[in-house]
Design an enzyme around this catalytic site. Structure first.
Site, mmCIF file in Angstrom:
data_model
loop_
_atom_site.group_PDB
_atom_site.id
_atom_site.type_symbol
_atom_site.label_atom_id
_atom_site.label_comp_id
_atom_site.label_asym_id
_atom_site.label_seq_id
_atom_site.Cartn_x
_atom_site.Cartn_y
_atom_site.Cartn_z
ATOM 1 N N TYR A 159 -15.173 0.808 -6.940
ATOM 2 C CA TYR A 159 -16.441 1.516 -6.792
ATOM 3 C C TYR A 159 -17.272 1.432 -8.076
ATOM 4 C CZ TYR A 159 -13.743 3.239 -2.887
ATOM 5 O OH TYR A 159 -12.968 3.296 -1.757
ATOM 6 N N ARG B 85 -11.003 9.659 2.048
ATOM 7 C CA ARG B 85 -10.866 10.307 3.361
ATOM 8 C C ARG B 85 -11.985 11.321 3.580
ATOM 9 N NH1 ARG B 85 -4.242 10.884 3.262
ATOM 10 N NH2 ARG B 85 -3.838 8.641 3.071
ATOM 11 N N LYS C 117 0.849 -1.188 0.000
ATOM 12 C CA LYS C 117 0.000 0.000 0.000
ATOM 13 C C LYS C 117 0.883 1.236 0.000
ATOM 14 C CE LYS C 117 -3.659 2.304 2.568
ATOM 15 N NZ LYS C 117 -4.642 2.187 3.655
ATOM 16 N N SER D 280 -10.391 5.431 -4.646
ATOM 17 C CA SER D 280 -11.346 6.531 -4.789
ATOM 18 C C SER D 280 -10.887 7.609 -5.776
ATOM 19 C CB SER D 280 -11.620 7.152 -3.419
ATOM 20 O OG SER D 280 -10.416 7.613 -2.822
ATOM 21 N N GLU E 262 7.536 -6.581 1.164
ATOM 22 C CA GLU E 262 6.271 -6.487 1.904
ATOM 23 C C GLU E 262 5.393 -7.717 1.633
ATOM 24 O OE1 GLU E 262 5.106 -4.650 4.168
ATOM 25 O OE2 GLU E 262 6.169 -2.749 4.145
ATOM 26 N N LYS F 222 -2.254 -1.491 -3.796
ATOM 27 C CA LYS F 222 -3.123 -0.326 -3.712
ATOM 28 C C LYS F 222 -2.305 0.947 -3.788
ATOM 29 C CE LYS F 222 -6.103 1.922 -0.443
ATOM 30 N NZ LYS F 222 -6.553 1.973 0.904
HETATM 31 C C1 PBG Z 1 -7.594 3.358 5.603
HETATM 32 C C2 PBG Z 1 -7.904 3.120 4.177
HETATM 33 C C3 PBG Z 1 -7.731 4.055 3.152
HETATM 34 C C4 PBG Z 1 -8.292 3.480 2.007
HETATM 35 C C5 PBG Z 1 -8.754 2.207 2.345
HETATM 36 N N1 PBG Z 1 -8.494 1.983 3.697
HETATM 37 C C6 PBG Z 1 -7.201 5.430 3.176
HETATM 38 C C7 PBG Z 1 -5.879 5.721 3.723
HETATM 39 O O1 PBG Z 1 -5.001 4.865 3.861
HETATM 40 O O2 PBG Z 1 -5.699 6.888 4.059
HETATM 41 C C8 PBG Z 1 -8.362 4.175 0.689
HETATM 42 C C9 PBG Z 1 -9.345 3.660 -0.299
HETATM 43 C C10 PBG Z 1 -9.638 4.565 -1.431
HETATM 44 O O3 PBG Z 1 -9.026 5.632 -1.627
HETATM 45 O O4 PBG Z 1 -10.542 4.200 -2.199
HETATM 46 N N2 PBG Z 1 -6.786 2.525 6.280
#
Ligand code: PBG
Length: 324
Positions: A312, A204, A194, A273, A232, A247
């Site tokens: 989504y 967020r 990630k 997102s 990782e 991600k």
């Molecule tokens: C939080 C989390 C995040 C997302 C999924 N779980 C945001 C972050 O790490 O700040 C992001 C998902 C998205 O942007 O669609 N642990």
């Protein structure tokens, strides 16, 4: 000319016959936001057609997805400010509406795959995925909190635990806690790779979960790195992850590919997102054509090596496929 590659493209049926990659609704996991507020659904400005669903409304939403053949979901809680604290205690409290929603969904739709989010940020008054002390994100002190959260979700009936926090050692720690409590069949989809990405902005907003101070760069990965992704992924595989996630997805297709080549575990990609918002913004301007762009984008993730995709767009895709 002996080779004329165009011969294999001369009509739709030949193109379909030799397509190297496919996308089906079975590959898609649909992220949904839940709240304990009364309103049925609250729109999220930066994520068109996504809502914060009430506990009642989410059951109907899932029912309509199931009718389209979409059976995999990941749930995120939007927690009231007054329920947040430094140690995310609400995350594993009996009161936590998120656990009630999980229970209600699994009771009503036992056949669906339900995945959770495990990280402190939706519950943390600091808005960080781990415990904050003097501006530092503490690793080892965060692990027991994540484990309690995971066990509570397993008790509620979740199928897949989704640790998204990027603390070192959390997959093994959570695996042991689940096994100790008898939840040996509860899976873990690790957010193994990630990145500290600017593409999470709209998410967020959806959860009001942005960090109150600082950023997430001491735990999420540097976008410059690919070898580190192997490290990782290796650690999480050794610690018992059942799936490895990358991600975001679109700017990291090379990373998806390298994981797929190097690991026997299923690889998933999170079409996040910001990737969603970008396409919607361009479509709204009339600059891109929605359906073909969405399909091409998701197909590129499959071609890179993703077995599953969190997206989504999942419900729209399910709708399009139903019509074919
Ligand atoms: C939080 C989390 C995040 C997302 C999924 N779980 C945001 C972050 O790490 O700040 C992001 C998902 C998205 O942007 O669609 N642990």
């Amino acid at each position: 000319m002996y080779q004329r590659p165009r011969r294999n493209r001369k009509n739709t049926s030949i193109r379909n016959m030799i397509a190297e990659t496919n996308l089906s609704v079975d590959h898609l996991i649909y992220p949904l936001f839940v709240t304990d507020l009364k309103e049925e659904k609250v729109a999220i400005t930066s994520m068109p057609n996504c809502y914060r669903w009430s506990q009642e409304a989410i059951l109907k939403e899932i029912e309509s997805c199931v009718a389209l053949g979409l059976n995999h979901f990941v749930l995120f809680p939007a927690v009231r400010e007054e329920n947040k604290d430094k140690v995310a205690s609400y995350s594993y409290s009996e009161e936590n509406f998120y656990l009630h929603v999980i229970r209600a969904i699994k009771e009503r739709f036992p056949q669906v795959t339900l995945m959770s989010d495990v990280a402190m940020d939706p519950y943390s008054s600091d808005g960080h995925d781990g415990l904050v002390e003097n501006g530092e994100i503490l690793n080892d002190q965060t692990l027991p909190i994540l484990a309690k959260m995971s066990v509570a979700q397993a008790q509620a009936g979740i199928d897949i635990i989704g640790p998204s926090d990027m603390m070192d050692g959390r997959v093994g720690y959570i695996r042991e806690a689940l096994d100790d409590e008898g939840w040996t069949n509860t899976s873990i989809m690790s957010y193994a790779v990630k990145y500290a990405s600017a593409y999470y902005g709209p998410f967020r907003d959806a959860l009001d979960s942005a960090p109150k101070a600082g950023d997430k760069k001491t735990y999420q990965m540097n976008p410059a790195n690919k070898k580190e992704a192997l490290l990782e992924a290796m650690l999480d595989a050794e610690q018992g992850a059942d799936f490895l996630m990358v991600k975001p997805a679109l700017a990291y297709l090379d990373v998806i590919h390298v994981l797929k080549e190097n690991f026997a575990l299923p690889v998933t990609a999170y079409n996040v997102s910001g990737e969603y918002a970008m396409i919607h913004a361009a479509v709204k301007q009339g600059w891109l054509d929605y359906q073909p762009v969405v399909m091409e984008t998701l197909l590129s993730m499959r071609r890179a090596g993703a077995d599953g995709i969190l997206s989504y767009f999942a419900k729209d895709v399910a709708q399009w496929m139903k019509k074919i």
